[in-house]
Design an enzyme around this catalytic site. Structure first.
Site, PDB file in Angstrom:
ATOM      1  N   LYS A 151       0.805  -1.217   0.000  1.00 20.16           N
ATOM      2  CA  LYS A 151       0.000   0.000   0.000  1.00 20.16           C
ATOM      3  C   LYS A 151       0.844   1.276   0.000  1.00 20.16           C
ATOM      4  O   LYS A 151       0.458   2.271  -0.607  1.00 20.16           O
ATOM      5  CB  LYS A 151      -1.011   0.006   1.143  1.00 20.16           C
ATOM      6  N   ASN A 181      -1.042   6.881   6.347  1.00 14.86           N
ATOM      7  CA  ASN A 181      -0.064   5.993   6.973  1.00 14.86           C
ATOM      8  C   ASN A 181       1.301   6.125   6.323  1.00 14.86           C
ATOM      9  O   ASN A 181       2.197   5.338   6.582  1.00 14.86           O
ATOM     10  CB  ASN A 181      -0.557   4.539   6.862  1.00 14.86           C
ATOM     11  N   HIS A 236      -1.455  -8.442  11.919  1.00 18.72           N
ATOM     12  CA  HIS A 236      -2.089  -7.700  13.016  1.00 18.72           C
ATOM     13  C   HIS A 236      -3.245  -8.487  13.640  1.00 18.72           C
ATOM     14  O   HIS A 236      -4.251  -7.901  14.061  1.00 18.72           O
ATOM     15  CB  HIS A 236      -2.604  -6.342  12.519  1.00 18.72           C
TER      16      HIS A 236
END
Length: 473
Positions: free
Chosen positions: A127, A150, A196
Site C-alpha cells: 500500500k 499511513n 495484526h
C-alpha cells in the site's frame, strides 16, 4: 493544514500525541474547537506543551462535554483488550474516532462542487508503494495530488480541501477501524494475508476492518481490487454484488477479461473489454518483481480515471523513484547489490523480495508476528545462498531454514558485515538483502530506524571491500 471546522465551539479529546495526534490537535484548534490532549509518554506531552497545548490526564477530562475522543491508531480499540481510555469513552457515551474521520467529516461538510477527490488505498502489502506511485503519477501528469495517511504527512497536515485536488491516502486497518464517514471516490484494495491478528481478534476481524474502505461508497464511485489471492477474490465478488459501483480488478499474473493486469512484467489494460498493451514494467527500476507489477496495475487503474492518455501514465511510472526501506538499492559494490527492504515486516512481504532476486545473502529476523510461519518461505530457499538471522526470531528462522547455509548473527551490524564479506568473496552476481519478515521492536524503534541502520552499515563498508568486488557505485 486542514482546519477541522465541523467541531467549531466543541470540546474534543485527543489521546496519543505522536505526529498524527499533534497534527490533529492543531487542526481542531484551527477549526475553532477546544482540544484537550494527553499521551502516556512524557516526551510526547512535552512536545504538545511546546506547541501550546496543556496536557491533561483523562481522569480530569470533562467527559460530559466531549464531542468525541480522537484516538491514535496505535492505541488498542478492541483487541487484545480496549485501552482504559476507550472503555471510559464507551461508558460515557463518547464517540471514539480517528484523524481520518475528522478529515472525512470536513470534506463531507464542504459544498459538493468544492470537494477534493479522495483515493484511499489499503492492503496487507504494497500500500505504501502504491500510494506513493499514484501520487507521483498524478502530479507528474499535472493533477494536484497530496499524499498522506499511513505514509508521509499526517492527514490533517495536508493542504486545505479544494476543488480539483486529490487526497491520496494510505490507510491501515487500525486507521480504518476508526473511520465512519469516509467516502472514497476511489477505494483501492490490493491484497490480504494474515497480519495484526492480535489487534483484530483474528483474520475475520482484520478483513472486516480493511473492508471499511468501501463503506459509504455509492454507484458513482470506483473500487480497484487486487484478485491475486483467494480472500481478495471473494471481496471483489462481494463488492460487485453489493451495488452498481464501478469495480476494476487488477492482477500481476493472470489475464483479465476486464481490468488491468501484468503478465511477465508487461502491463495490459482491458478496461474496455479489449486487452491493450500499456508497456513493459521491467524497464521501471523502482517497480521490480511481481508484487510491484500488481501495485503498478492498481496505480494505472486509478491514474487513468484522472489522466486520459495511457502513455502519459506509463511515462510517469518510469520516473517513479521508489520508497526508502522497500526494496531500496542502497549501494552496489562490484557484482553485489545491497537492498534495504526493512519495511518487509511479515512473511508475505519478505516473500515478494525473495522472489524478485537470486543468489541472495539474506538478513532476516526480529520480532515475529502472530500467525506468521517462516516455513511458508520454503519454496524460495533455492534463491538463498546464505542466511543471517538476527533478533528474537533468530532461533525459529534457523530451525525453519535448517537446509540453508546460515549463521545466527545476533544483531544487524554483524549480519551486514558477514553477508557483505561472503557475497563479495563469492565473486558472482549477488544480492545482500535485508528483508526481515519480522517487526523491528525487539532491537529497533521501528522499521525505518532498522533500515537506516542497514544503510549506514552498508555505506560504511570500506575500500578494502571494494577491492574484492570492484569499484563502489
Amino acid at each position: 493544514m486542514i482546519p477541522v471546522t465541523p467541531y467549531a465551539d466543541k470540546t474534543v479529546a485527543v489521546f496519543g500525541l505522536g505526529v498524527s495526534g499533534l497534527a490533529t490537535a492543531k487542526a481542531l484548534a484551527a477549526g475553532g474547537a477546544t482540544a484537550i490532549v494527553w499521551d502516556d509518554g512524557e516526551g510526547a506531552r512535552k512536545k504538545a506543551a511546546e506547541a501550546g497545548f496543556e496536557p491533561t490526564p483523562p481522569a480530569d477530562w470533562p467527559w460530559d462535554k466531549l464531542a468525541a475522543l480522537v484516538l491514535s491508531p496505535g492505541v488498542p480499540l478492541t483487541h487484545p483488550k480496549p485501552h482504559p481510555v476507550v472503555k471510559k469513552a464507551h461508558t460515557e457515551n463518547v464517540r471514539v474516532i480517528g484523524d481520518i474521520e475528522l478529515l472525512a467529516e470536513t470534506v463531507n461538510a464542504a459544498p459538493a462542487a468544492e470537494r477534493p477527490k479522495i483515493v484511499a488505498i489499503t492492503g496487507t502489502n504494497g500500500k505504501s508503494t502504491t500510494t506513493a506511485l499514484i501520487g507521483h503519477i498524478l502530479n507528474a501528469c499535472g493533477v494536484t495530488a497530496h499524499i498522506g495517511g499511513n505514509i508521509g504527512e499526517a492527514m490533517l497536515n495536508l493542504p486545505k480541501p479544494r476543488r480539483g485536488a486529490v487526497y491520496v491516502l494510505e490507510l491501515s486497518s487500525y486507521q480504518l477501524d476508526l473511520a465512519h464517514s469516509l467516502k472514497a471516490d476511489i477505494a483501492v484494495w490490493l491484497n490480504i494475508s494474515p497480519d495484526h491478528l492480535d489487534r483484530h481478534g483474528g483474520i475475520d476481524g482484520y478483513v472486516a476492518a480493511k473492508k471499511r474502505i468501501f463503506r459509504n461508497q455509492t454507484h458513482d464511485d470506483v473500487c480497484v481490487i487486487g484478485v491475486d489471492d483467494d480472500r481478495s477474490q471473494s471481496v471483489c465478488t462481494e463488492v460487485v454484488a453489493a451495488n452498481g459501483r464501478r469495480v476494476i480488478p487488477v492482477s500481476s499474473g493472470a489475464a483479465l477479461g476486464r481490468g488491468v493486469f501484468a503478465v511477465d512484467g508487461v502491463l495490459f489494460s482491458s478496461l474496455d473489454y479489449k486487452a491493450q498493451e500499456v508497456g513493459d514494467l521491467t524497464d521501471a527500476p523502482a517497480l521490480q518483481g511481481a508484487h510491484n507489477w500488481q501495485n503498478a496495475a492498481a496505480a494505472f487503474a486509478v491514474a487513468h480515471t484522472f489522466v486520459s492518455q495511457a502513455d502519459d501514465v506509463l511515462a510517469a511510472m518510469m520516473t517513479f523513484p521508489g520508497l526508502p526501506h522497500r526494496m531500496e538499492e542502497v549501494r552496489r559494490i562490484g557484482n553485489v547489490k545491497f537492498i534495504n527492504d526493512s519495511k518487509a515486516t511479515n512473511i508475505e512481504a519478505a516473500s515478494k523480495a525473495l522472489a524478485a532476486y537470486r543468489n541472495i545473502y539474506w538478513i532476516a529476523g526480529g520480532k515475529a508476528k502472530d500467525g506468521d510461519d517462516p516455513a511458508a518461505l520454503g519454496l524460495l530457499t533455492p534463491r538463498i545462498a546464505k542466511a543471517y538471522f538476527i533478533g528474537e526470531a533468530a532461533g525459529a528462522f534457523a530451525e525453519a531454514f535448517e537446509n540453508v547455509p546460515q549463521e545466527k548473527s545476533g544483531d544487524l551490524s554483524r549480519a551486514v558485515a558477514a553477508a557483505a564479506q561472503d557475497a563479495l568473496a563469492a565473486g558472482s552476481e549477488a544480492v545482500v538483502l535485508l528483508s526481515p519478515a519480522c517487526a523491528s521492536f525487539d532491537q529497533f524503534t521501528n522499521f525505518t530506524v532498522r533500515g537506516d541502520a542497514f544503510r549506514d552499515a552498508v555505506l560504511a563498508i570500506g575500500s578494502e571491500a571494494n577491492g574484492a568486488g570492484g569499484a563502489a557505485a
